[in-house]
Design an enzyme around this catalytic site. Sequence first.
Site, mmCIF file in Angstrom:
data_model
loop_
_atom_site.group_PDB
_atom_site.id
_atom_site.type_symbol
_atom_site.label_atom_id
_atom_site.label_comp_id
_atom_site.label_asym_id
_atom_site.label_seq_id
_atom_site.Cartn_x
_atom_site.Cartn_y
_atom_site.Cartn_z
ATOM 1 N N GLU A 176 0.314 -1.454 -0.114
ATOM 2 C CA GLU A 176 0.225 -0.022 -0.080
ATOM 3 C C GLU A 176 0.585 1.629 0.404
ATOM 4 O O GLU A 176 0.825 2.534 1.175
ATOM 5 C CB GLU A 176 -0.810 -0.275 1.628
ATOM 6 C CG GLU A 176 -1.986 -1.085 0.739
ATOM 7 C CD GLU A 176 -3.225 -1.140 2.335
ATOM 8 O OE1 GLU A 176 -2.842 -0.086 2.598
ATOM 9 O OE2 GLU A 176 -4.318 -1.415 2.128
ATOM 10 N N GLU A 295 -5.844 -8.460 -0.112
ATOM 11 C CA GLU A 295 -6.378 -7.919 1.090
ATOM 12 C C GLU A 295 -7.484 -7.659 0.821
ATOM 13 O O GLU A 295 -8.385 -7.075 -0.454
ATOM 14 C CB GLU A 295 -6.227 -6.833 2.039
ATOM 15 C CG GLU A 295 -4.338 -7.043 2.384
ATOM 16 C CD GLU A 295 -3.311 -5.791 3.391
ATOM 17 O OE1 GLU A 295 -4.496 -5.023 3.598
ATOM 18 O OE2 GLU A 295 -2.217 -5.896 3.566
HETATM 19 C C1 BGC Z 1 -2.612 -2.406 6.947
HETATM 20 C C2 BGC Z 1 -3.779 -3.588 8.573
HETATM 21 C C3 BGC Z 1 -5.119 -2.739 8.585
HETATM 22 C C4 BGC Z 1 -6.039 -2.954 7.226
HETATM 23 C C5 BGC Z 1 -6.846 -3.022 6.382
HETATM 24 C C6 BGC Z 1 -3.359 -3.111 6.030
HETATM 25 O O1 BGC Z 1 -2.817 -3.239 4.415
HETATM 26 O O2 BGC Z 1 -1.787 -2.976 7.255
HETATM 27 O O3 BGC Z 1 -3.028 -2.728 10.008
HETATM 28 O O4 BGC Z 1 -5.473 -3.296 9.175
HETATM 29 O O5 BGC Z 1 -5.240 -3.001 5.844
HETATM 30 O O6 BGC Z 1 -7.779 -1.579 7.193
#
Ligand code: BGC
Length: 360
Positions: A176, A295
């Site tokens: 990210e 993710e």
């Molecule tokens: C972050 C986390 C976060 C998640 C959802 C991830 O990329 O590293 O800290 O909980 O995204 O927001």
Amino acid sequence: MLNKMIFGGLSMIFLSMILSCSSQSVDIHDIVVVEPADQDHFSDAFEINQTLGRGINLGNALEAPNEGEWGLMINEAYLDEIIQAGFESVRIPIRWNAHALEMFPYSIHESFLERVDEVIGWALDRDLAVMINIHHYNELMEQPQDHRDRFLKLWEQIAAHYKEYPEELVFEILNEPHDNLTPDIWNIFLVDALAIIRQSNPKRVVAIGTANWGGFGSLQDLELPANDRQIITTVHYYDPFHFTHQGASWVGSEADQWLGTTWDGTDQESAEVDSDFDAVEEWARNHDRPIHVGEFGAFSTADDLSRERWTAYVREASENRQFSWAYWEFGSGFGAYDPGTGTWRDYLLRALIPDSPAIE
Ligand code: BGC
């Protein structure tokens, strides 16, 4: 594995010797520190993406400032749970930058490297494919130019250390990118990091995400080196954000106002997900790149039924388009697994792996 560790250790010493003789202004592109591994037999990026298949993030562990500080230490039994539940891969977020010298040559602490080796080994030993990344390098987001060399040196070390590992180990350059690491700067840094990785890993598959927090919306800004076909493009999906991040303290106090947001799978809600995924699919087709949804997840403050519906819908949206995926995450605030009771949350596991033998 032991041989690999010894070899890796030696190459690190060799690397440090060379670098300590060089001045900080040396152009790191010109230093070939290790022989490239023989990776001619490695499968292509589309095949490796299929191998990643259905995955889960081992989040909130190795990307905490120190493992355990965010409540989760990875243990070997978790990898048994993951493979037995039917997952095919793990994504391991790693905060390398908290475990390396602040100053040139930015050496990674040996004990941390050994710990990462251990976790990767547990996964590979069970035939889980593995994606590792650089995660939460916040200073790089704030001051990209000041941290550029350190970022690249981290990759030089990581890539050299794992160059003899099997093809099922995938490198993801950075989680990210955001803030001052703008899309334009990211397009430059990703090329630099990839060039460093390719010195030791000519054919290993490398995952590259989008700027602006890894969202699919920034695919249009992403410029990948056209001649490198061993790349998987990775995107994150948390929409609608007010649903997935309701009550999430790290987002800010406004997240509390979103509490109670449901996801009912209405035609309109479903169509929004479809249209987002269609856009990613179109980009992938135009650019001939495999896609990994690295993710996606909804925080535990959302109600269970909405989480199950949304998770299943997004998972299906990915699979219908041959995207591989990794749920965010295993055993913390989004957790599909409850380390306290040692059991899977059935409603989430069902959404992720409908025919999982681990569903009670
Ligand atoms: C972050 C986390 C976060 C998640 C959802 C991830 O990329 O590293 O800290 O909980 O995204 O927001």
